[in-house]
Design a protein around this motif. Sequence first.
Motif, short mmCIF file in Angstrom:
data_model
loop_
_atom_site.label_atom_id
_atom_site.label_comp_id
_atom_site.label_asym_id
_atom_site.label_seq_id
_atom_site.Cartn_x
_atom_site.Cartn_y
_atom_site.Cartn_z
N PRO A 395 0.86 -1.18 0.00
CA PRO A 395 0.00 0.00 0.00
C PRO A 395 0.90 1.24 0.00
O PRO A 395 1.93 1.26 0.68
N ASP A 417 -1.80 3.42 -8.88
CA ASP A 417 -1.43 2.54 -7.76
C ASP A 417 -2.00 1.17 -8.12
O ASP A 417 -3.20 0.96 -8.06
N THR A 418 -1.09 0.26 -8.49
CA THR A 418 -1.52 -1.00 -9.10
C THR A 418 -1.45 -2.15 -8.11
O THR A 418 -0.38 -2.50 -7.63
N TRP A 420 -1.66 -6.10 -7.40
CA TRP A 420 -1.63 -7.45 -7.97
C TRP A 420 -0.64 -8.27 -7.18
O TRP A 420 -0.12 -7.82 -6.16
N GLN A 421 -0.41 -9.51 -7.60
CA GLN A 421 0.46 -10.44 -6.86
C GLN A 421 1.22 -11.32 -7.85
O GLN A 421 0.80 -11.45 -9.00
N THR A 422 2.24 -12.00 -7.36
CA THR A 422 2.93 -13.00 -8.18
C THR A 422 1.87 -13.95 -8.76
O THR A 422 1.92 -14.32 -9.93
N ASP A 506 -5.07 -10.34 1.56
CA ASP A 506 -4.95 -8.92 1.91
C ASP A 506 -6.24 -8.42 2.56
O ASP A 506 -7.33 -8.82 2.16
N ARG A 521 -1.39 -7.14 4.58
CA ARG A 521 -1.68 -8.57 4.69
C ARG A 521 -2.56 -8.82 5.92
O ARG A 521 -2.36 -8.18 6.96
N LYS A 615 9.59 -5.23 0.92
CA LYS A 615 8.46 -5.24 1.85
C LYS A 615 8.97 -5.25 3.29
O LYS A 615 9.91 -5.95 3.62
C1 WT7 Z 1 1.34 -8.57 -2.29
C2 WT7 Z 1 1.85 -9.40 -3.46
C3 WT7 Z 1 2.59 -7.36 -7.51
C4 WT7 Z 1 4.00 -7.37 -7.76
C5 WT7 Z 1 4.86 -7.12 -6.59
C6 WT7 Z 1 4.50 -7.85 -5.34
C7 WT7 Z 1 1.01 -6.31 -1.83
C8 WT7 Z 1 1.14 -5.33 -4.13
C9 WT7 Z 1 0.01 -3.49 -3.87
C10 WT7 Z 1 -0.68 -2.24 -3.93
C11 WT7 Z 1 -1.30 -2.55 -1.70
C12 WT7 Z 1 0.00 -4.19 -2.66
C13 WT7 Z 1 -0.21 -7.10 -1.42
C14 WT7 Z 1 -0.13 -8.32 -2.31
N1 WT7 Z 1 0.72 -5.32 -2.85
N2 WT7 Z 1 0.72 -4.22 -4.76
N3 WT7 Z 1 -0.70 -1.49 -5.04
N4 WT7 Z 1 -1.32 -1.82 -2.82
N5 WT7 Z 1 -0.66 -3.71 -1.58
O1 WT7 Z 1 4.17 -9.20 -5.60
O2 WT7 Z 1 5.51 -10.30 -3.83
O3 WT7 Z 1 3.53 -11.47 -4.90
O4 WT7 Z 1 3.22 -9.54 -3.31
O5 WT7 Z 1 1.93 -7.27 -2.32
O6 WT7 Z 1 -0.09 -7.45 -0.07
O7 WT7 Z 1 -0.86 -9.43 -1.81
P1 WT7 Z 1 4.15 -10.20 -4.42
#
Ligand code: WT7
Length: 653
Positions: A395, A417-418, A420-422, A506, A521, A615
């Motif tokens: 965030p 502000d995008t 998404w996740q792996t 999340d 999280r 993170k």
């Molecule tokens: C987790 C995924 C997506 C590529 C980089 C991370 C957090 C990611 C945001 C956002 C709030 C976010 C979440 C998510 N996250 N983008 N714009 N706002 N939280 O990939 O290592 O798989 O992590 O990153 O918690 O679940 P990832």
Amino acid sequence: MGVSSNESLANLLKEERRFAPPAELAAAANVTAEAYKKAAADRLEFWATQARRLTWDIAPTETLDWSNPPFAKWFADGKLNVAYNCVDRHVEAGHGDRVALHFEGEPGDGRTVSYAELKDEVCRAANALIELGVKAGDRVAIYLPMIPEAVIAMLACARIGAPHSVVFGGFSADALATRIADADARVVITADGGYRRGKPSALKPAVDEALTRPGTEKVRNVLVVRRTGQETAWTEGRDLWWHDLVPRQSEQHTPQAFDAEHPLFILYTSGTTGKPKGILHTTGGYLTQTSYTVHAVFDLKPETDVFWCTADVGWVTGHSYIVYGPLSNGATQVLYEGTPDTPHQGRWWEIIQKYRVSILYTAPTAIRTCMKWGEDIPAKFDLSSLRLLGSVGEPINPEAWVWYRKYIGADRTPIVDTWWQTETGAIMISPLPGVTTTKPGSAQHPLPGVAATVIDDEGNEVPNGSGGYLVLTEPWPSMLRTIWGDEQRYLDTYWSRFENRYFAGDGAKKDEDGDIWLLGRVDDVMLVSGHNISTTEVESALVSHPKVAEAAVVGAADPTTGQAIAAFVILRGSATEEEGLIEELRAHVARELGPIAKPKRILAVAELPKTRSGKIMRRLLRDVAENRQLGDVTTLTDSTVMELIQSKLPAAP
Ligand code: WT7
């Protein structure tokens, strides 16, 4: 712990600032307000249309097969080649001279790679892998610094249908060995080393060590790029120099069409506990959504834009927004090897000035670090080429968002502000730059074709103005297909918490307009006197104080309130820890969010513990706040950070 009580997440933060899209950008945007409205109507029709952005050898007639949920098949009867889509077709369309990569090495060396050159290099590398006996379906591990060969190697694998498993160059021999073994890789592509923080940093020794571990015996060859020229131990018969093998190959290679569901790559995500999960992505759906999102979210104009995603190719952000998304659109990009403060804290801004970068995609952690260094650093450079900024990974605190727009974006550029996740493979929730009136700190709405919402413990959608869990309610093209070798874990992790819905892990809330705000999280949510409070909101309140650059907040066990809020803050450039500041910060949070969110303890620190992808590791801070022995610190970027933090604590009584 998670949001376990029936009390939903409190909706504390009020953020009233609004930023409409610049008229000029909106008028010329790839996705206009009109198109956005239309897109939402039929989800499957929408994705079928987006799939036609790609060049298929056999066009799909079937969009989604969801007959065996949650195992999706997208465009299953179609066939295509990913490398052809990312490279050859742009050359065939007459764009061979267009720059694909402006490579900037950390020591200041560089190389420009056109699409025509990229095509030749990818074909040579594909032919080299074939000479090494790599066949479609064989896995190849890639452990490289941020150099053009990383992109070339990934595309060469994709071209011959050999799924790659990229391992971040900062990971240890142990982490590399686990990933090589789990993916059962046959070849490893690495380098002697890369440049980091002004010095060569070796990579090959970690490969040598990893290959002594059980489970890695099937690796036949190690292909080594010479980057730093440092001394490199050699295993005859196994190790090969890239410059001996690749340049002598033919630059002709006919791409073979693969099924849309052919595996494209495995990428390991550590998660907070347990062994890393091998996230499996496949071909047609993944490329459709990464390609569409570059077009829609970044509004990319391939003829004029210069795109720079600062992530490492070892993370999914690098896979989707350096390699597959931008290249399938024919983008011109910057690829930078090193750290933002080598040799000086203005390096990124110097790069933007040098290559006239127009779209910058980075992470909140980087923005907060730049805030800490101070705005006079970017002010020394010409950043006028920028027209769009993006954020991903965590965030983004509203104050960091506003700083980013003001000091990097000249108070003019939209910010996307995008979220998404792996696992999701591509962007899912984000403003659209020509459509959305943005709110600092909110990812706002699912993209066209994506279905996301916020639900409570019982699985009911929460009303506007409330918080709960973020879920995805319909399958999407770039979704993970499974966890490599562990279907049960795929089901358990994502599909068992709520029926028929993907659980992202999340916390989130919907504001009065129904816009989505990510709250961190769910494992990090705090339970204070019966109220669920998000770490993100308290951190954002702290960062909104002019003296705070960055904050991390945890719930520490407390005999009276269940958990009490403990905060760790990094002060801005010139601020010092004067008398009364801590009290002032506690009062500031109480004013911003209400007395329930007032931290019981605040500690000013010089650094925060972060993973290599940036993170904050709240788990370790919880250990500190609860006076416990520290848990596993091996994934920290800098393991001395915890000692520094502990030395600031009052001595135990
Ligand atoms: C987790 C995924 C997506 C590529 C980089 C991370 C957090 C990611 C945001 C956002 C709030 C976010 C979440 C998510 N996250 N983008 N714009 N706002 N939280 O990939 O290592 O798989 O992590 O990153 O918690 O679940 P990832």
